[in-house]
Design an enzyme around this catalytic site. Structure first.
Site, PDB file in Angstrom:
ATOM      1  N   CYS A 226      54.510   1.263 -10.553  1.00  0.00           N
ATOM      2  CA  CYS A 226      53.944   1.286 -11.900  1.00  0.00           C
ATOM      3  C   CYS A 226      52.647   0.510 -12.023  1.00  0.00           C
ATOM      4  O   CYS A 226      51.998   0.557 -13.057  1.00  0.00           O
ATOM      5  CB  CYS A 226      54.940   0.711 -12.895  1.00  0.00           C
ATOM      6  SG  CYS A 226      56.497   1.614 -12.918  1.00  0.00           S
ATOM      7  N   HIS A 305      50.758  -9.227  -3.776  1.00  0.00           N
ATOM      8  CA  HIS A 305      51.805  -8.439  -3.116  1.00  0.00           C
ATOM      9  C   HIS A 305      52.865  -9.385  -2.572  1.00  0.00           C
ATOM     10  O   HIS A 305      52.589 -10.187  -1.689  1.00  0.00           O
ATOM     11  CB  HIS A 305      51.193  -7.645  -1.965  1.00  0.00           C
ATOM     12  CG  HIS A 305      52.017  -6.469  -1.535  1.00  0.00           C
ATOM     13  ND1 HIS A 305      53.325  -6.580  -1.131  1.00  0.00           N
ATOM     14  CD2 HIS A 305      51.715  -5.157  -1.447  1.00  0.00           C
ATOM     15  CE1 HIS A 305      53.788  -5.385  -0.825  1.00  0.00           C
ATOM     16  NE2 HIS A 305      52.834  -4.496  -1.002  1.00  0.00           N
ATOM     17  N   HIS A 389      43.444 -10.153 -26.211  1.00  0.00           N
ATOM     18  CA  HIS A 389      44.472  -9.118 -26.227  1.00  0.00           C
ATOM     19  C   HIS A 389      45.188  -9.052 -24.886  1.00  0.00           C
ATOM     20  O   HIS A 389      44.595  -9.297 -23.845  1.00  0.00           O
ATOM     21  CB  HIS A 389      43.843  -7.745 -26.505  1.00  0.00           C
ATOM     22  CG  HIS A 389      43.019  -7.717 -27.747  1.00  0.00           C
ATOM     23  ND1 HIS A 389      43.569  -7.790 -29.009  1.00  0.00           N
ATOM     24  CD2 HIS A 389      41.687  -7.663 -27.923  1.00  0.00           C
ATOM     25  CE1 HIS A 389      42.601  -7.772 -29.898  1.00  0.00           C
ATOM     26  NE2 HIS A 389      41.447  -7.697 -29.279  1.00  0.00           N
ATOM     27  N   HIS A 393      52.558  -4.210 -18.991  1.00  0.00           N
ATOM     28  CA  HIS A 393      53.204  -2.956 -18.636  1.00  0.00           C
ATOM     29  C   HIS A 393      54.530  -2.813 -19.366  1.00  0.00           C
ATOM     30  O   HIS A 393      55.389  -3.693 -19.294  1.00  0.00           O
ATOM     31  CB  HIS A 393      53.409  -2.916 -17.121  1.00  0.00           C
ATOM     32  CG  HIS A 393      54.323  -1.827 -16.662  1.00  0.00           C
ATOM     33  ND1 HIS A 393      54.141  -0.506 -17.014  1.00  0.00           N
ATOM     34  CD2 HIS A 393      55.440  -1.849 -15.920  1.00  0.00           C
ATOM     35  CE1 HIS A 393      55.089   0.224 -16.479  1.00  0.00           C
ATOM     36  NE2 HIS A 393      55.900  -0.570 -15.804  1.00  0.00           N
ATOM     37  N   HIS A 422      58.312   1.679 -27.526  1.00  0.00           N
ATOM     38  CA  HIS A 422      59.084   2.360 -28.564  1.00  0.00           C
ATOM     39  C   HIS A 422      58.611   3.793 -28.758  1.00  0.00           C
ATOM     40  O   HIS A 422      59.409   4.729 -28.832  1.00  0.00           O
ATOM     41  CB  HIS A 422      58.937   1.592 -29.877  1.00  0.00           C
ATOM     42  CG  HIS A 422      59.788   2.130 -30.983  1.00  0.00           C
ATOM     43  ND1 HIS A 422      59.334   3.050 -31.905  1.00  0.00           N
ATOM     44  CD2 HIS A 422      61.072   1.885 -31.307  1.00  0.00           C
ATOM     45  CE1 HIS A 422      60.299   3.348 -32.755  1.00  0.00           C
ATOM     46  NE2 HIS A 422      61.370   2.655 -32.413  1.00  0.00           N
ATOM     47  N   ASN A 426      58.633   4.275 -21.096  1.00  0.00           N
ATOM     48  CA  ASN A 426      57.960   3.730 -19.921  1.00  0.00           C
ATOM     49  C   ASN A 426      57.233   4.871 -19.216  1.00  0.00           C
ATOM     50  O   ASN A 426      57.831   5.655 -18.503  1.00  0.00           O
ATOM     51  CB  ASN A 426      59.001   3.076 -18.993  1.00  0.00           C
ATOM     52  CG  ASN A 426      58.360   2.528 -17.723  1.00  0.00           C
ATOM     53  OD1 ASN A 426      57.168   2.688 -17.496  1.00  0.00           O
ATOM     54  ND2 ASN A 426      59.167   1.872 -16.911  1.00  0.00           N
TER      55      ASN A 426
END
Lengths: 499, 467
Positions: A226, A305, A389, A393, A422, A426
């Site tokens: 993702c 990573h 801001h 994710h 919402h 995802n």
């Protein structure tokens, strides 16, 4: 009845001013140092008197022409080399997200009904799925691709390609419309889609549809989770540093048609309940003329990573269960690992973005702990002073809660993430762009605002990118939120009773 | 005044510093190949004639025409008896590959070759800054790049890139990616891992266009180490001079000529259409158009212009390709690494470039010994040249490969020092080139051509009744 403000309140105000004063002092220290230097020069000039200054000018006039020209040349050459060595700016000209049509919606009732009718799911599995959905933080308007609306879902390579064409092409069409960009002018193309990777690749599919040039530099990233959207942005940035006056098109998506899990393993059921259809197309450029119309400029990208740690590597793992169904297994310590990955990421990110005052405080706290062995808790820098801001994710409710806690963010900071989860679910790597669009649609994006995008992915990776807003974004914003922004923010209950 | 003099001196020093910075930036855009390691699977994975016959026999849906077609393909393929296949096919489970089988196939390669490269070059995994992995037809989550990071405990800030779906020319796409990262100026060490996954991609149907893949693809892989650090130049084997990528995907025929899709019954296979050679020719021509000016000496380019003008003056209306002036690539290139897509591909490319038997020998021998190992095949071809001690300092090596999409990628390397490392060819190089490249398939299965439909069914019934 007017009351005297309590001593604690007064104290806290005084403290606030002290804090503000300290911040202002440290952040503008160079300016403050410059003041005494200027004063000294002025005093010196006043003392010396006007005759000296005139004699100085006469001296300059008597200089050889060659001397003057060579010094001017030197200045020009230095300026040129300085400009050439400077890294090229990376502008985000614009971006567009896929807008799912209402007929792709899967409201709670549809989800429950379909789960019951799919023959591969037994009653226990169905109840588990429903329980997850109740606590997921998803709304009733999230969408799944057409193939997943069939009972059982018709997952094949052909339907997966159909979904890819639907989401990617609509996002790119909208982007090209918005920017007035001709496909022939695109120099670089990067497509990332984690769980569907046909041959020829999705990037070739885009080249075929839009008839891109034969020397377009294209890459197709897959399996990177993702956070792959930010990996694509990082790669695009590298390409834009290597080639001048170019346009790079980045497409982030996740094709969920072939990934519907039809087994009974609990740890693998979660993605069915959370992953939804989505895509984003982003146009980046390093042309200086785009600086005037670009929305954002990329400041930093930091990639972390944690694959060297076995637990981190195994916490999100695609495998086959005992019945032969392929699914993604999520381990129970996912949140802890995400927290660790985030910590590593912000350790690198901090010095790049934090204002000097926060860095100094962190340094003092570090010295106190390491050198003087003080037992105080480590100072967590206040990232709210570095960013206006945050786009976190929308991996799931738990992820957003965890990050809000770790970074000590207010509800307004994480509102974009929660509302995106919402409204759209995802959508994997494209979710960050839906969140950015939410902030813009709410009219909160002003010139000079800095945005921090944080993505997590299997491996385990934590990638973040920092953007600076170049022009205030006016509402109404035409995007995926156009039809629903007036209803947001909504109150999301902890549990939505479905059974 | 001294102030002015001081200011000028300071400016001079600063501009010299900027000049140095600019120069070092240019220098670090160099791309050095330090070393590479090809993968040699264990000998129990060799696919012999008998085994191939057994595999074909296992597919009960095949009829006589399919048998004849397969025989023709394999006889003309140029593949020998020593190629390697994945374990599940050798064990007879090609129809039902599991996720674990696919992972095992990858692990057998990754667990051996990546470690071998680090040992050979004396580099620690923690020194690696960039890792690029390309395996076209298998892309699990977490990516195979993450799998390598986990196994070798690489640094947290290592930049991984997992390319997938990019076809048989993907190793050069990996080199292109690394080359672009090198241009940023920072001293970087990059590892590129390239291979192909055969296990989950076996086609068990009857569509002839999809059966070709089954016959030609074999197991293999390669791991390369590249850097832009001029300090390592002495250690490097080759230096990248130029790289050209051409993608004609905008043409619908080219896009559809090599595609992974389902057949009429829903079985997934890799479809290779009849329009593939045409797409390859187009992509190749376009690639050469861009490549030629970059790699050929000015004398050859001038000669070509002269020949073309002369031709146009003599026969201004004749524009057929056979009458066009030939361009001699051998004037700027000493060795040719051709993609071992099949003997037809090698022959066609050889003819187009005007190559001799000596020039195409490495590619043909690689096809014979290793089969079509997809993106890593170029490196086996390079290994052959090295084992034969053909690569001397200053030689120029041209690599050409094709891929689904349709892509044609090529790059030119300059050899940095005399090379003689046999690597995976060391044990068998003395047997190459063999007396004959004819494989025993015709001898063993030629009887298929003597049958008709009825007699074939009859013999099948007889064969089954004796079991």
């Amino acid at each position: 009845m007017a009351t005297e403000p309590s001593p604690q309140f007064l104290n806290s105000i005084r403290l606030k001013y002290v804090k503000l004063g300290y911040q202002y002092l440290v952040n503008h220290i160079l300016t403050f140092l410059l003041i005494p230097i200027i004063i000294t020069i002025l005093v010196e000039l006043a003392r010396v008197g006007p005759e000296e200054i005139i004699s100085l000018f006469r001296f300059l006039n008597e200089l050889d022409l060659i001397y003057v020209i060579s010094s001017m040349l030197l200045v020009i050459i230095s300026a040129t080399f300085y400009l050439m060595c400077k890294p090229r700016p990376v502008f985000l000209v614009d971006y567009a997200c896929f807008r799912p049509l209402p007929n792709f919606r899967v409201p709670f009732s549809t989800f429950v009904e379909h789960s019951r009718l799919v023959p591969q799911f037994d009653e226990k599995t169905v109840r588990f799925q429903i329980r997850i959905l109740e606590r997921s933080g998803l709304g009733e308007e999230t969408c799944v691709p057409p193939a997943n609306h069939y009972i059982p879902p018709t997952c094949s390579m052909a339907t997966a390609r159909d979904e890819a064409e639907l989401v990617i092409f609509s996002a790119i069409d909208e982007l090209l419309n918005k920017t007035g960009m001709k496909p022939k002018n695109i120099d670089m193309l990067i497509v990332n889609c984690s769980l569907f990777s046909p041959t020829p690749s999705l990037s070739t599919m885009v080249i075929n549809k839009y008839k891109l040039r034969s020397n377009v530099i294209n890459f197709n990233l897959s399996g990177m989770g993702c956070s792959a959207g930010l990996i694509s942005i990082d790669l695009a940035r590298n390409l834009l540093q290597a080639h001048g006056n170019s346009y790079a098109l980045v497409v982030s998506t996740e094709i969920i048609t072939p990934n519907y899990y039809l087994g009974k393993e609990r740890a693998m059921i979660l993605p069915n309940c959370l992953f939804r259809m989505g895509a984003a197309a982003i146009l980046l450029s390093n042309c200086r003329r785009e600086g005037s119309r670009a929305k954002y400029r990329l400041s930093h990208v930091v990639r972390t990573h944690k694959g060297a740690d076995d637990a981190a590597y195994n916490c999100v793992f695609q495998e086959q269960d005992s019945e032969g169904n392929v699914g993604i297994k999520l381990s129970k310590d996912l949140m802890a690992i995400a927290g660790e990955a985030l910590k590593s990421n912000i350790t690198t990110m901090g010095p790049l973005v934090l204002p000097s005052c926060e860095q100094l405080l962190f340094l003092f706290s570090l010295i106190a702990r390491k050198v003087f062995k003080s037992k105080r808790k480590p100072y967590i820098p206040d990232f709210k002073s570095a960013f206006e801001h945050f786009c976190i994710h929308a991996g799931g409710r738990a992820v957003i809660d965890e990050l809000q806690n770790n970074l000590q963010l207010s509800d307004e900071h994480v509102e974009a993430s929660r509302m995106t989860l919402h409204r759209f679910g995802n959508t994997s790597s494209s979710s960050l762009w839906y969140e950015l669009n939410y902030i813009e649609a709410k009219g909160r994006m002003k010139k000079g605002n800095r945005v921090w995008m944080i993505g997590f992915g299997s491996g385990f990776k934590c990638n973040s990118a920092v953007w600076k807003c170049l022009r205030t974004v006016k509402t109404p914003v035409d995007g995926p939120w156009s039809s629903s922004i007036h209803r947001y923010p909504v109150e999301i209950p902890d549990v939505v009773k479905l059974l | 005044m001294e102030v002015l003099a001081t200011l000028t001196t300071l400016m001079l020093i600063y501009s010299l510093y900027l000049l140095y910075k600019f120069y070092s930036l240019k220098l670090s855009s160099d791309c050095y190949l330090i070393d590479y390691v090809c993968f040699k699977p264990s000998s129990d994975r060799k696919i012999t004639t008998e085994m191939s016959g057994a595999i074909v026999d296992r597919n009960k849906t095949l009829g006589l025409s399919e048998y004849k077609f397969l025989l023709k393909v394999i006889v003309n393929s140029g593949i020998g008896e020593e190629t390697y296949g994945p374990r599940n096919i050798i064990e007879g489970r090609e129809d039902s590959p599991t996720f674990d089988d696919a992972m095992l196939e990858m692990d057998e390669f990754l667990n051996v070759s990546v470690g071998d490269l680090f040992k050979k070059t004396n580099i620690s995994p923690q020194d690696v800054d960039v890792l690029v992995v390309n395996i076209s037809m298998f892309s699990p989550a977490p990516s195979l790049a993450s799998r390598i990071v986990q196994r070798h405990k690489m640094r947290e800030d290592v930049k991984t890139y997992n390319l997938s779906g990019m076809g048989c020319s993907a190793s050069m796409i990996g080199v292109d990616l690394v080359r672009n990262i090198f241009k940023s100026g920072k001293k970087t060490l990059a590892v590129i891992v390239t291979s192909e996954s055969i296990t989950p991609n076996w086609y068990s149907g009857t569509d002839k266009s999809m059966m070709l893949g089954n016959m030609l693809f074999r197991s293999g892989g390669c791991v390369m180490l590249l850097t832009n650090d001029p300090a390592r130049q002495a250690q490097a084997k080759m230096n990248l001079k130029c790289l050209v990528r051409t993608h004609i995907g905008s043409n619908d025929d080219a896009y559809n000529c090599a595609m992974q899709k389902e057949d009429e019954v829903g079985r997934v296979g890799f479809h290779l259409s009849k329009g593939l050679p045409k797409a390859a020719v187009r992509a190749f021509a376009e690639n050469l158009q861009q490549l030629a000016p970059k790699i050929l000496p000015y004398s050859e380019l001038a000669l070509y212009m002269y020949r073309t003008i002369k031709q146009m003056a003599v026969k201004p209306k004749d524009s057929s390709s056979s009458a066009m002036a030939r361009i001699n690539f051998k004037s700027g290139v000493d060795h040719f690494c051709l993609h071992t897509g099949g003997s037809a591909v090698i022959d066609a490319v050889g003819r187009a470039l005007g190559l001799s038997k000596y020039d195409v020998e490495p590619a043909r021998m690689t096809l014979h010994r290793w089969g079509n190992t997809s993106a890593s095949s170029l490196w086996y071809v390079l290994g052959y040249m090295e084992a034969k001690k053909r690569l001397r300092k200053g030689d120029r090596v041209l690599m050409i490969s094709f891929g689904a999409g349709f892509k044609c990628n090529s790059c030119l390397w300059e050899v940095n020092r005399d090379l003689d490392d046999g690597d995976v060819w060391a044990d068998c190089i003395k047997n190459y080139p063999p007396q004959s490249l004819v494989n025993p398939y015709m001898e063993r299965f030629g009887w298929v051509n003597d049958h008709t439909e009825d007699s074939f069914k009859q013999s099948e019934r007889e064969f089954l009744s004796t079991r």
